[in-house]
Design an enzyme around this catalytic site. Structure first.
Site, PDB file in Angstrom:
ATOM      1  N   GLY A  53       0.800  -1.214   0.000  1.00 15.12           N
ATOM      2  CA  GLY A  53       0.000   0.000   0.000  1.00 15.12           C
ATOM      3  C   GLY A  53       0.834   1.265   0.000  1.00 15.12           C
ATOM      4  N   ASN A  55       1.495   3.161  -2.420  1.00 12.26           N
ATOM      5  CA  ASN A  55       1.185   4.043  -3.550  1.00 12.26           C
ATOM      6  C   ASN A  55       0.268   5.203  -3.167  1.00 12.26           C
ATOM      7  OD1 ASN A  55      -1.092   2.485  -3.093  1.00 12.26           O
ATOM      8  ND2 ASN A  55      -1.556   2.165  -5.256  1.00 12.26           N
ATOM      9  N   THR A  56      -0.158   5.247  -1.905  1.00  6.43           N
ATOM     10  CA  THR A  56      -1.071   6.310  -1.507  1.00  6.43           C
ATOM     11  C   THR A  56      -1.032   6.506   0.009  1.00  6.43           C
ATOM     12  OG1 THR A  56      -3.375   7.105  -1.711  1.00  6.43           O
ATOM     13  CG2 THR A  56      -3.068   4.775  -1.200  1.00  6.43           C
ATOM     14  N   GLY A  57      -1.548   7.623   0.481  1.00  6.44           N
ATOM     15  CA  GLY A  57      -1.736   7.854   1.905  1.00  6.44           C
ATOM     16  C   GLY A  57      -0.472   7.786   2.735  1.00  6.44           C
ATOM     17  N   ILE A  58      -0.596   7.190   3.918  1.00  7.50           N
ATOM     18  CA  ILE A  58       0.522   7.093   4.852  1.00  7.50           C
ATOM     19  C   ILE A  58       1.650   6.265   4.256  1.00  7.50           C
ATOM     20  CG2 ILE A  58       1.203   6.259   7.138  1.00  7.50           C
ATOM     21  CD1 ILE A  58      -1.708   6.737   8.030  1.00  7.50           C
ATOM     22  N   GLY A  59       1.303   5.205   3.532  1.00  4.64           N
ATOM     23  CA  GLY A  59       2.322   4.359   2.915  1.00  4.64           C
ATOM     24  C   GLY A  59       3.178   5.118   1.924  1.00  4.64           C
ATOM     25  N   SER A 182      -3.817  -0.167  14.801  1.00  2.79           N
ATOM     26  CA  SER A 182      -4.532   1.064  15.112  1.00  2.79           C
ATOM     27  C   SER A 182      -5.019   1.005  16.555  1.00  2.79           C
ATOM     28  CB  SER A 182      -5.737   1.227  14.179  1.00  2.79           C
ATOM     29  OG  SER A 182      -6.595   2.257  14.628  1.00  2.79           O
ATOM     30  N   TYR A 207     -13.449  -3.684  11.578  1.00  8.31           N
ATOM     31  CA  TYR A 207     -12.165  -3.010  11.400  1.00  8.31           C
ATOM     32  C   TYR A 207     -11.294  -3.167  12.648  1.00  8.31           C
ATOM     33  CZ  TYR A 207      -8.819   0.786  10.624  1.00  8.31           C
ATOM     34  OH  TYR A 207      -7.660   1.528  10.474  1.00  8.31           O
TER      35      TYR A 207
END
Length: 330
Positions: A53, A55-59, A182, A207
């Protein structure tokens, strides 16, 4: 009937809004009282890092920081076009050309197996594995492996990937494994008799269960790994990423409003991941849960005894893989 349904929707929206607001206020308070930026400047030249992951966001922010330190990075994600654009952006931002993408679909155990086989053949080492990819699926679905989609993407898939790459990780020691979890794991209602997540439950509990699973697998694995191979889990913080872009428009607007005013930035959320990936002070720290660069307490249910239940996940994976192989050989 319409008013009854509307009343239920309003209650759900109110509950979600209050939950998000409380979480974000806590996040902001922690930023005020605790140092939250990783200041360890380690040269990662010669190190190979795999991040799901990325490719976007926190990653994506994590990948940029690690690339600037000279690491060879592999971005593992499903969306090829977005990932190729992310690779170019990371290279441009870091000046490090040793960044590439490999396709990986965590919703498919066969895709994970294909990815791992290719990685093990292609790469000579794996110094850090960052299991970062995650999702929140508002509309409950199951994968072709007959596992709840959120549970497979967030927990089962990363656990399987880690197991398949374990020989490479051990051969590369000192090496590190990270599971992005989380603080939502405090809201769990995990049923060890329903590890595939088939029984109905609301989206936030599903989640939370996945994130508790990552805490447990990290702690459980830490008991069996050899010296110089560490595994830890972490809470990166709450920020505005694509993971929230689901559900009714009004719910998204409420959540986005709260996040626009109280959230951490994606770069701030990347700091604990980066710290765990390279801080020399953590070379021998394993089986811990981190938040704001520090090891902190988990939910009280997380014990060494319960952590051994991560083997239930391994048995679930083994069961589904055997079924898949049987179908394809008939």
């Amino acid at each position: 009937m319409i008013f009854y349904i509307l009343g239920i929707l309003l209650k759900i929206i109110f509950f979600l809004s209050c939950t998000v607001l409380v979480l974000l206020i806590i996040e902001k308070a922690k930023l005020i009282f605790f140092p939250h930026l990783c200041t360890c400047y380690v040269d990662l030249s010669g190190k190979a890092i795999l991040i799901t992951g990325g490719n976007t966001g926190i990653g994506f922010e994590t990948a940029k920081i690690l690339a600037k330190r000279g690491a060879k990075l592999v971005i593992a994600s499903r969306n090829v076009a977005k990932s190729q654009a992310a690779v170019r952006a990371i290279i441009d931002a870091s000046g490090n050309p040793k960044v590439e993408h490999k396709p990986l679909n965590l919703k498919s155990l066969s895709s994970i197996k294909q990815f791992a086989d290719d990685f093990n053949r292609t790469y000579g080492r794996l110094d850090v594995l960052i299991n970062n990819a995650g999702t929140v699926e508002i509309n409950r679905t199951s994968t072709n492996d007959q596992i709840d989609s959120t549970f497979q993407i967030n927990h089962v898939g990363p656990t399987y990937l880690t197991q398949l790459l374990m020989d490479k990780i051990i051969a590369s020691k000192p090496s590190r494994i990270l599971f992005v979890s989380s603080n939502a794991h405090f809201l769990h209602n995990l049923d060890s008799n329903d590890i595939a997540g088939k029984e109905p439950m609301n989206v936030w509990v599903r989640y939370a269960n996945t994130k508790l699973g990552n805490v447990l697998v990290s702690r459980g694995m830490s008991k069996v790994l050899p010296e110089q191979v560490t595994v830890n889990s972490l809470h990166p913080g709450t920020t505005k990423t694509e993971i929230w872009e689901q559900g009714p428009l009004f719910v998204r607007k409420v959540i986005n409003f709260l996040m626009d005013n109280f959230m951490k930035t994606k770069e701030e959320c990347a700091q604990t991941i980066v710290h765990l990936a390279m801080a020399r002070s953590l070379a021998n720290v394993s089986g811990k849960y981190f938040d704001i660069l520090r090891a902190v307490k988990t939910h009280r249910v997380v014990t060494d005894e319960l952590a051994q239940q991560y083997k239930d996940t391994l048995r679930l994976i083994d069961d589904r893989v055997k079924k898949f192989e049987k179908i394809n050989t008939n």
